[in-house]
Write a protein that holds these residues in place. Structure first.
Motif, mmCIF file in Angstrom:
data_model
loop_
_atom_site.group_PDB
_atom_site.id
_atom_site.type_symbol
_atom_site.label_atom_id
_atom_site.label_comp_id
_atom_site.label_asym_id
_atom_site.label_seq_id
_atom_site.Cartn_x
_atom_site.Cartn_y
_atom_site.Cartn_z
ATOM 1 N N ARG A 310 -5.174 8.510 -13.327
ATOM 2 C CA ARG A 310 -5.027 8.501 -11.950
ATOM 3 C C ARG A 310 -6.069 9.417 -11.163
ATOM 4 N NH1 ARG A 310 -2.697 5.268 -7.868
ATOM 5 N NH2 ARG A 310 -2.280 6.320 -6.060
ATOM 6 N N HIS A 402 4.101 5.861 -7.972
ATOM 7 C CA HIS A 402 4.351 4.920 -9.122
ATOM 8 C C HIS A 402 5.391 5.487 -10.070
ATOM 9 C CE1 HIS A 402 1.156 2.908 -7.253
ATOM 10 N NE2 HIS A 402 0.247 3.067 -8.033
ATOM 11 N N LEU A 405 8.921 3.929 -9.786
ATOM 12 C CA LEU A 405 8.982 2.432 -10.283
ATOM 13 C C LEU A 405 9.687 2.567 -11.589
ATOM 14 C CD1 LEU A 405 5.530 0.726 -9.390
ATOM 15 C CD2 LEU A 405 7.668 -0.079 -8.643
ATOM 16 N N TYR A 672 -3.329 -0.127 -14.076
ATOM 17 C CA TYR A 672 -3.181 -0.785 -13.004
ATOM 18 C C TYR A 672 -2.982 -2.475 -13.073
ATOM 19 C CZ TYR A 672 -4.402 3.530 -10.555
ATOM 20 O OH TYR A 672 -4.387 4.823 -10.224
ATOM 21 N N ALA A 679 4.950 -6.489 -11.917
ATOM 22 C CA ALA A 679 5.650 -6.647 -10.597
ATOM 23 C C ALA A 679 6.116 -8.095 -10.361
ATOM 24 C CB ALA A 679 4.608 -6.265 -9.413
ATOM 25 N N ASN A 685 10.686 -12.371 -7.088
ATOM 26 C CA ASN A 685 9.733 -13.116 -7.203
ATOM 27 C C ASN A 685 9.611 -14.612 -7.866
ATOM 28 O OD1 ASN A 685 8.085 -11.217 -5.847
ATOM 29 N ND2 ASN A 685 7.713 -10.152 -7.652
ATOM 30 N N GLU B 139 -2.360 1.537 -1.381
ATOM 31 C CA GLU B 139 -3.087 0.608 -2.212
ATOM 32 C C GLU B 139 -2.463 0.938 -3.749
ATOM 33 O OE1 GLU B 139 -7.156 0.255 -1.333
ATOM 34 O OE2 GLU B 139 -6.770 -0.622 0.763
ATOM 35 N N LEU B 140 -2.771 0.114 -4.691
ATOM 36 C CA LEU B 140 -2.394 0.118 -5.925
ATOM 37 C C LEU B 140 -3.047 1.494 -6.554
ATOM 38 C CD1 LEU B 140 -1.034 -0.712 -8.472
ATOM 39 C CD2 LEU B 140 -2.686 -2.545 -8.901
ATOM 40 N N GLY B 141 -4.318 1.785 -6.164
ATOM 41 C CA GLY B 141 -4.978 2.845 -6.994
ATOM 42 C C GLY B 141 -5.311 3.973 -5.662
ATOM 43 N N HIS B 142 -4.730 3.833 -4.669
ATOM 44 C CA HIS B 142 -4.937 4.975 -3.564
ATOM 45 C C HIS B 142 -3.632 5.306 -2.883
ATOM 46 C CE1 HIS B 142 -9.313 4.053 -4.701
ATOM 47 N NE2 HIS B 142 -8.730 2.643 -4.806
ATOM 48 N N SER B 172 -5.237 -3.549 -3.848
ATOM 49 C CA SER B 172 -4.175 -4.609 -3.697
ATOM 50 C C SER B 172 -3.198 -3.426 -2.785
ATOM 51 C CB SER B 172 -3.028 -4.886 -4.961
ATOM 52 O OG SER B 172 -4.196 -5.765 -5.709
ATOM 53 N N TRP B 174 0.122 -2.021 -1.964
ATOM 54 C CA TRP B 174 1.162 -1.601 -2.958
ATOM 55 C C TRP B 174 2.127 -0.533 -2.360
ATOM 56 C CZ3 TRP B 174 1.451 -3.928 -7.728
ATOM 57 C CH2 TRP B 174 2.492 -3.543 -8.714
ATOM 58 N N TRP B 175 3.345 -0.902 -2.505
ATOM 59 C CA TRP B 175 4.493 -0.195 -1.915
ATOM 60 C C TRP B 175 5.262 -0.476 -0.400
ATOM 61 C CZ3 TRP B 175 7.824 1.889 -4.449
ATOM 62 C CH2 TRP B 175 7.584 2.638 -5.847
ATOM 63 N N ASP B 224 7.124 -8.722 -4.384
ATOM 64 C CA ASP B 224 7.929 -7.782 -4.685
ATOM 65 C C ASP B 224 7.256 -6.879 -5.569
ATOM 66 O OD1 ASP B 224 10.712 -6.245 -3.663
ATOM 67 O OD2 ASP B 224 10.313 -6.039 -5.838
ATOM 68 N N ILE B 225 7.222 -5.528 -5.601
ATOM 69 C CA ILE B 225 6.650 -4.886 -6.752
ATOM 70 C C ILE B 225 7.646 -4.193 -7.776
ATOM 71 C CG2 ILE B 225 4.849 -3.812 -5.412
ATOM 72 C CD1 ILE B 225 6.183 -1.245 -5.304
ATOM 73 N N VAL B 241 3.541 -6.091 -2.826
ATOM 74 C CA VAL B 241 2.189 -6.035 -3.009
ATOM 75 C C VAL B 241 1.633 -7.054 -2.382
ATOM 76 C CG1 VAL B 241 2.757 -7.780 -5.117
ATOM 77 C CG2 VAL B 241 0.605 -6.600 -5.084
#
Lengths: 710, 710
Positions: A310, A402, A405, A672, A679, A685, B139-142, B172, B174-175, B224-225, B241
């Motif tokens: 991360r 994360h 999750l 990632y 997901a 989903n 986002e997924l990475g942020h 993406s 995310w959350w 959904d995540i 997502v």
């Protein structure tokens, strides 16, 4: 572990021999190879995949566990695994099930408390799983206090039977794992009544279900007690409720190794020394401490790897953001947990030795070290389980959003682990023999961890009160023999580097514990009735017990000539070179750089405790505020030294991705894409438009809700 | 509340006016009556029953939430509830859902960041729920670092449109709550690019799904995540997502209140002062602090009532066992949490006042108190959320084994609450207006709580560095104006009772915080580059921030003439009678005995902190070890005084059994029969012989596993 290794740049920084460290962590080459083989066996078997466990409803989840348990048993038979191998296999399947209780409590109870004839009759059936057993002790209204149990076993001399009965709602058996839906038999603890007289609580083998159709026998009501904390987690276990309506069992189904009921209903004590029973506690608690280090190390492994993956903030000119593991706030929270994982591992190894030692002494009728060993293991159980539960949750938070999750693995790890803080109380006195299964077993979770600490506190107070009498304190309390020195000594740290001397650290922890014990003993002496004092000051006493137990973790040794710490401190306050835990490590451990890492971890563990419990050290005058500040400086420096080795230090746990069960903790750091993939597996989903849209969302959007039937 | 009250004997002990305390807790008679009415409305409506939520699979659970949300909206319309009433109703439904984000983030974002025309177009649609919106930032990475977001919004002058695009996997969204399966629209945050130039991150209104058939629009992928921590809990929410493949939106769907993009693609700043944006943070954080006291008080209510019901050990001659609430170890863990619930409630009330004050000043173009208010609220957010998460888990442990059952309500309370520790970061700067909904909203959970504390630390260090310059510290940092006195003062406690003087407690906390700040500032000054110093010493700085925030909680006042604490300490070190929080309480609060209880709780809160952070107080020389020991004696005495009032103090929260959702915390204390009843509702008890028995258990018992297909 195929494909790109996104953590390769981290692994390249490693300054020590990871393979050698793996052996150190496992305890021996044998243990490493065996556990490694079993971990891979499980991880490579599609039938043991964990996929989706947190998404399953209760029934599906439970059925899936039955399937895995049957598959595990099938593999154990097919591969003709030894008992040790089978234990590891079940461990790596990593899903609580009725078999934990069968192997971990039912069989040991029969071995420990059954007569030879009883063992001959019941053990072969249990070993082949022709019967499945559980351990029915706790009741709806009664947990830790075994003497408070209400279920009765009344001897009927006319028929030579016991009548097992649940006289009240609160006497319903409640919590036993494996009881709810699977077990055919149980060891039931009940108040023994013969000829109208009570004779305390004893164990009885009771058949619960028909071996033909699995239906409960007449007079028996049983079921599952419902959902427990977390997704997946302990909901794979059928913790049960059970009531008896005057159930009759033959007299020879009372476990009679210690106390026998005759045909006439008379109670006769056997000549088996009761102390043997207490020795078992040392074993049980040792496995709990070992489990703590395992659970903690799994969480730390996940948080450490993800902290290296991360990135957040700190980018310069649009470059890469900073790895969060490089932030000092992250390090100051994460690295002490990494150090704790190793510390608990080693104190667990030391407890194994302690168990061997106590057992040998007991067999030679030497009961002298038993009370000390009893107190010390109770305290370590409490200390390590509490710290581990807190640490798992802290690791989850260290993973940011994360970590919340289920895919991170941390929520389930937490939910599965926390019962360890509450279970294991007086029940172990009812057990006599080894617990073969390494798995944690949710046999009872009503205890109070404070009681464990109070056990230690009572022993410490007794030890202090006897110091004047010439009785020499033994084992982990031996340092109290030097209480006069410890009350007067002054820490001589002048620079941050001085905190890297084992003797300095050890003395500070010994002085702190000794001074806290003496102060508490003085406060207690002000009470006319000691029990009133204990009740009133219990919170203070718990603190002294914690200080003592932390000293044990800091000073424990794996193998020692005797229980006395090697603190050969002479009158001139000379510090012997090999008195501390770290010098010991220097002598014993092969592998490039391994020692250096372990030393760093040991000092991080100790100095972080010193910082966290600074009030203890300062209020007892063991160190000065200036010295505390130097310890803090040293701690920061140690974090920098550990940093490049952090990934390798968690690799040394040798956990497979299967066992870790965490997308964030993947060995290859490919977090990632795998999170994204994971997901889409959620049941929500399955369809693009969710179930319920037409009934509830569409009418809302179209302003048709007023007339809708919901 | 019909039938026998098993806690009547406890309620008879009460020494204060519980009804008066209910008003105090609620904040006003109006707030009490309104919340009481809404709580009863929800509790009495069968459609809102919580039964079985933790037993449902994901799909059923989610569908049930859609049903409840629709029913809530229907009732709000039918009863023509005000906005305030509707907020309370949703609060008491007590189930996270997409509506939280719609009302709590989507609407406020448009109100805060939209132009008048944008508000006129979108708000009516949103208010009628003709569209359902969410808030797509992380986002997924942020996470916390908004400036690191990767999603782009590129202006296309040819078509007068923005092209929203997700250039990478990590970009993406995310959350965002409500995004996964329900929302038709979103506020999407993206990097604004016009004429090849970047202009920072801004918000855009983007339609996601067709209003006809709810299908995602072309180019949009969403879902959904997956499962999150706990049973029920936040799994009722469709955190989602979302990726964009060159989605085009009209130019007028960028939120342009602060920055406008012209037809030619030029960026033009508006004349709205940016400071207005920061004022909103004070509001958002105030609601988070209020939510903390609510969550904490629910857990404490459950643990306190059950501690009075549960009995263990201590029976004399076969009599009743002792209530666990009578054990000092239980009291020393539970009562400080009870005190914290009240303390957080009051600091939350004070923050409401602070928000009003800051808003009024901003409207008068007075920005002087904003940085202090900003830092103070950031710190209190961090302090209260961390303490609350830990406290809920501690309450669960205080309930022993039964706390591990979902029926206790505590596992779900914990799992729902913990995201509060991670969410709420820089995103709030993007919001301009009130958050109407009192519900917690899982809009983003990537932040790091340490950052909040560092915000405080930075402000404190700046304040200290300016002390010499004659700039007078304001608001909660005003005490630093007396830094010379605080560096020299000596605590004059001689007896345990001396710790019941407000001035003594306040001075100890002020001196501790001031001395820690000054020491940290000195350490920082040793670094050539202050940023290096901040990075290296961040863990130490966090500790100073915590000390400062704890002082605020101890010293906060509900209404004050100005932000300066009423510490009218003159040169002769005279302590003014009404300088402390407790004297304030004495003046203001009606109701027999109410004040006495609040005083006791305040002192428990403060003295317990003093004990827990003893290292701080001793290392800075604010108090002596002897004085610390006296504080401990006083603490024990306070526990005894609180004990008979404990049940009434949690009754004063006025929670319905529906809202508490806990068998252990039932108002009538009738725990055991209800636990027993609850167990049978588990799906595993649908059949006596469990699903899977025939395939997996029977073959095992009959030794037929080798040939079985599993």
């Amino acid at each position: 572990m195929k494909g790109v290794d996104h953590l390769a740049h981290e692994r390249n920084k490693t300054e020590f021999d990871v393979d050698a460290m793996k052996i150190v962590w496992a305890g021996s080459r044998h243990a490493f190879e065996l556990s490694d083989r079993m971990a891979r066996l499980v991880a490579s078997d599609p039938a043991f995949q964990k996929d989706g466990r947190t998404r399953l409803g209760r029934k599906e989840l439970f059925k899936n566990t039955l399937r895995k348990a049957a598959h595990a048993w099938k593999r154990i038979l097919e591969l003709r695994l030894t008992e040790e191998e089978a234990g590891w296999l079940r461990n790596f399947v990593d899903e609580p099930s009725f078999t934990d209780l069968h192997w971990g409590m039912f069989i040991p109870a029969i071995k420990g408390q059954g007569t030879d004839e009883q063992q001959q009759k019941w053990l072969p059936l249990a070993y082949k799983m022709q019967i499945i057993g559980c351990y029915a002790q706790t009741e709806l209204g009664h947990g830790s206090n075994v003497q408070g149990l209400e279920t009765t076993a009344t001897f009927d001399p006319e028929t030579d039977e016991f009548v097992i009965h649940s006289p009240t709602l609160t006497s319903s058996k409640w919590w036993p794992g494996g009881l709810g839906k699977v077990s055919t038999h149980a060891i039931v603890y009940a108040r023994l009544i013969t000829n109208g007289q009570e004779h305390g609580v004893h164990g009885f083998i009771v058949q619960l279900r028909s071996l033909d159709d699995h239906m409960p026998l007449p007079g028996i009501t049983m079921g599952d007690i419902g959902m427990k904390f977390g997704n997946g987690a302990y909901n794979t276990m059928d913790n049960g409720v059970l009531t008896f309506d005057h159930i009759r069992i033959p007299r020879n189904q009372m476990l009679m190794r210690v106390l026998r009921v005759t045909r006439e209903g008379k109670c006769v004590q056997s000549n088996v020394p009761r102390q043997l029973i207490y020795g078992t506690m040392v074993f049980v608690r040792q496995t709990i401490v070992a489990d703590a280090s395992t659970a903690l190390s799994r969480a730390v492994c996940i948080a450490t790897r993800y902290s290296a993956v991360r990135r957040q903030f700190g980018s310069q000119d649009g470059g890469m953001e900073t790895q969060v593991i490089d932030y000092k706030t992250q390090q100051s929270r994460l690295f002490p947990l990494l150090a704790s994982a190793y510390a608990f591992r080693f104190v667990g190894e030391w407890l194994k030795w302690l168990y061997t030692d106590v057992t040998q002494r007991l067999q030679a009728n030497d009961f002298s070290t038993l009370p000390e060993a009893h107190a010390c293991t109770a305290g370590l159980k409490s200390l390590t389980t509490t710290a581990t539960a807190d640490a798992i949750e802290e690791c989850r938070k260290l993973c940011g959003g994360h970590g919340y999750l289920c895919a991170s693995g941390l929520p389930e790890l937490f939910a599965v682990y926390v019962p360890a803080c509450t279970y294991e109380g007086d029940n172990v006195v009812l057990l006599l023999q080894h617990i073969a299964d390494r798995k944690r077993s949710l046999y009872r979770i009503q205890g109070k961890r404070e009681e464990k600490k109070l056990e230690v506190a009572r022993f410490l107070m007794k030890t202090v009160s006897q110091l004047g009498s010439g009785k020499k304190p033994v084992g982990t309390t031996a340092y109290l023999g030097q209480v006069q020195d410890l009350l007067q000594c002054c820490c001589d740290v002048q620079t941050a580097e001085d905190w890297l001397k084992p003797s300095v650290v050890l003395e500070a922890f010994e002085a702190r514990s000794a001074r806290m014990c003496v102060a508490r003993a003085q406060n207690l002496s002000k009470f006319e009735n000691p029990e009133d004092g204990f009740a009133e000051l219990s919170a203070d006493l718990v603190e002294a017990a914690v200080a003592h137990c932390q000293l044990i973790v800091v000073s424990k040794r794996k193998e020692e000539p005797d229980l006395t710490p090697a603190m050969a401190r002479d009158e001139s306050d000379h510090h012997n070179k090999d008195e501390g835990f770290i010098d010991k490590l220097q002598q014993d451990i092969p592998g490039k750089g391994v020692n250096q890492q372990l030393q760093n971890l040991c000092y991080i563990y100790a100095l972080n405790l010193l910082h966290k419990y600074l009030g203890d050290f300062l209020s007892t005058g063991c160190i000065t505020p200036k010295q505390a500040s130097l310890a803090n400086d040293q701690l920061r420096s140690l974090y920098s030294q550990i940093r490049p080795n952090a990934i390798a230090l968690v690799d040394a746990f040798n956990y497979t991705d299967h066992y870790l069960g965490s997308v964030l903790g993947r060995y290859d750091g490919n977090v990632y894409p795998k999170l994204y993939e994971e997901a889409w597996k959620d049941p929500l989903n399955d369809s693009v438009v969710p179930d319920g849209y037409h009934e509830y969302v569409h009418p809302m959007l179209k302003q048709q809700l007023r007339n809708a039937r919901l």
